[in-house]
Design a protein around this motif. Structure first.
Motif, mmCIF file in Angstrom:
data_model
loop_
_atom_site.group_PDB
_atom_site.id
_atom_site.type_symbol
_atom_site.label_atom_id
_atom_site.label_comp_id
_atom_site.label_asym_id
_atom_site.label_seq_id
_atom_site.Cartn_x
_atom_site.Cartn_y
_atom_site.Cartn_z
ATOM 1 N N ALA A 38 -23.509 16.225 3.577
ATOM 2 C CA ALA A 38 -23.769 17.522 3.763
ATOM 3 C C ALA A 38 -22.702 18.479 3.684
ATOM 4 C CB ALA A 38 -24.226 17.649 5.180
ATOM 5 N N HIS A 63 -20.988 22.399 1.811
ATOM 6 C CA HIS A 63 -21.253 23.685 1.158
ATOM 7 C C HIS A 63 -20.424 23.714 -0.148
ATOM 8 C CE1 HIS A 63 -23.822 25.339 4.470
ATOM 9 N NE2 HIS A 63 -22.768 25.081 5.284
ATOM 10 N N ARG A 109 -28.850 18.744 -1.202
ATOM 11 C CA ARG A 109 -29.298 20.110 -1.569
ATOM 12 C C ARG A 109 -30.285 20.676 -0.605
ATOM 13 N NH1 ARG A 109 -25.588 21.209 -5.521
ATOM 14 N NH2 ARG A 109 -25.587 19.250 -6.736
ATOM 15 N N GLY A 110 -30.389 22.169 -0.403
ATOM 16 C CA GLY A 110 -31.044 22.624 0.612
ATOM 17 C C GLY A 110 -30.802 22.364 1.897
ATOM 18 N N ASP A 111 -32.083 22.714 2.539
ATOM 19 C CA ASP A 111 -31.957 22.500 4.362
ATOM 20 C C ASP A 111 -31.540 20.992 4.416
ATOM 21 O OD1 ASP A 111 -32.758 23.247 7.157
ATOM 22 O OD2 ASP A 111 -34.006 21.611 6.744
ATOM 23 N N LEU A 112 -30.688 20.700 5.517
ATOM 24 C CA LEU A 112 -30.165 19.538 5.767
ATOM 25 C C LEU A 112 -31.387 18.404 6.246
ATOM 26 C CD1 LEU A 112 -27.956 17.252 6.763
ATOM 27 C CD2 LEU A 112 -27.881 18.340 8.886
ATOM 28 N N VAL A 113 -32.125 18.933 7.228
ATOM 29 C CA VAL A 113 -33.067 18.146 7.827
ATOM 30 C C VAL A 113 -34.331 17.781 6.819
ATOM 31 C CG1 VAL A 113 -35.246 18.393 9.358
ATOM 32 C CG2 VAL A 113 -32.946 19.280 10.057
ATOM 33 N N ASP A 114 -34.710 18.703 5.838
ATOM 34 C CA ASP A 114 -35.448 18.435 4.633
ATOM 35 C C ASP A 114 -35.024 17.456 3.926
ATOM 36 O OD1 ASP A 114 -37.362 19.967 5.929
ATOM 37 O OD2 ASP A 114 -36.946 21.717 4.576
ATOM 38 N N ALA A 115 -33.863 17.458 3.662
ATOM 39 C CA ALA A 115 -33.061 16.704 2.582
ATOM 40 C C ALA A 115 -33.129 15.170 3.084
ATOM 41 C CB ALA A 115 -31.630 17.068 2.327
ATOM 42 N N GLN A 171 -27.832 17.979 14.829
ATOM 43 C CA GLN A 171 -28.986 18.524 14.024
ATOM 44 C C GLN A 171 -29.916 17.558 13.570
ATOM 45 O OE1 GLN A 171 -28.186 21.486 10.689
ATOM 46 N NE2 GLN A 171 -25.925 20.920 11.327
ATOM 47 N N ALA A 184 -33.897 17.173 15.277
ATOM 48 C CA ALA A 184 -35.272 16.988 14.524
ATOM 49 C C ALA A 184 -35.850 15.517 14.633
ATOM 50 C CB ALA A 184 -34.613 17.117 12.993
#
Length: 209
Positions: free
Chosen positions: A96, A98, A112-118, A141, A145
């Motif tokens: 995770a 930037h 890539r993208g939102d952490l939880v979704d990834a 986080q 979730a």
């Protein structure tokens, strides 16, 4: 579905900051870095080896990734921790970050993208379990979730009153089952908790006959 396994060294008051060395993480002026070192022994070493015995892929926050990447690839061949180094160096690392362009450790790839979704997407894939060390900001986080399946907590008999913590007020209410408990002669508790997949049960002593 593959599990997300989180392992962390934690104080009695929930601090997880800089267990491994004085300069590991001095953010916020934290002055107690290296607090786990005086308690190191073979029981704790065996606990970590058991944790890493099965195949795994690493899931790390950027701060922990940088610490690991600066250490484990440089372990000498004759070091007593070389076996652990080989396991970590050979694993796929999901990070995770930037700064996806600067991941020098072999086998590293940025989420890539939102952490939880990834992380949810990774859990749905076939493959070995995902193993996280440290990475307190990221884990907070994922606890919020409800994505953490397996907690390996090494609880040290120290208290700081300040420092970075992993458990926040936004953690999803969850019930866990104690799967293992042990201790060292130095007073470190070695525990493993498995998510039960349900919110905590509640009750009242007023209803007890």
């Amino acid at each position: 579905m593959r599990k997300l396994v989180v392992s962390t060294f934690i104080s009695l008051d929930g601090v997880v900051q800089a267990p491994g060395g004085p300069q590991e993480d001095t953010s916020g002026g934290f002055p107690y870095g290296g607090w786990m070192v005086p308690y190191a022994d073979e029981i704790i070493g065996g606990h970590v080896r058991n944790l890493m015995a099965a195949p795994f892929e690493l899931l790390l926050g950027r701060r922990t990734y940088d610490i690991f990447a600066g250490h484990w690839p440089h372990i000498p061949a004759d070091s007593p921790t070389r076996h652990l180094a080989d396991r970590l160096n050979g694993a796929t690392k999901h990070v995770a970050t930037h700064r996806p362009e600067a991941l020098p450790w072999r086998g590293s790839q940025a989420l890539r993208g939102d952490l939880v979704d990834a992380v949810r997407a990774l859990q749905r894939q076939d493959g070995p379990d995902l193993l996280t060390f440290g990475s307190s900001d990221m884990v907070r986080q994922l606890l919020a979730a409800g994505l953490v399946d397996d907690l390996w907590l090494l609880v040290y008999p120290v208290m700081f009153g300040r420092g970075r913590r992993m458990f926040g007020d936004d953690a999803q209410p969850s019930a866990f089952r104690l799967a293992h408990a042990g201790s060292t002669s130095g007073g470190v508790l070695l525990t493993r908790y498995l998510r039960e997949g349900q919110p905590p049960r509640t009750g009242s002593f007023d209803t007890v006959a």
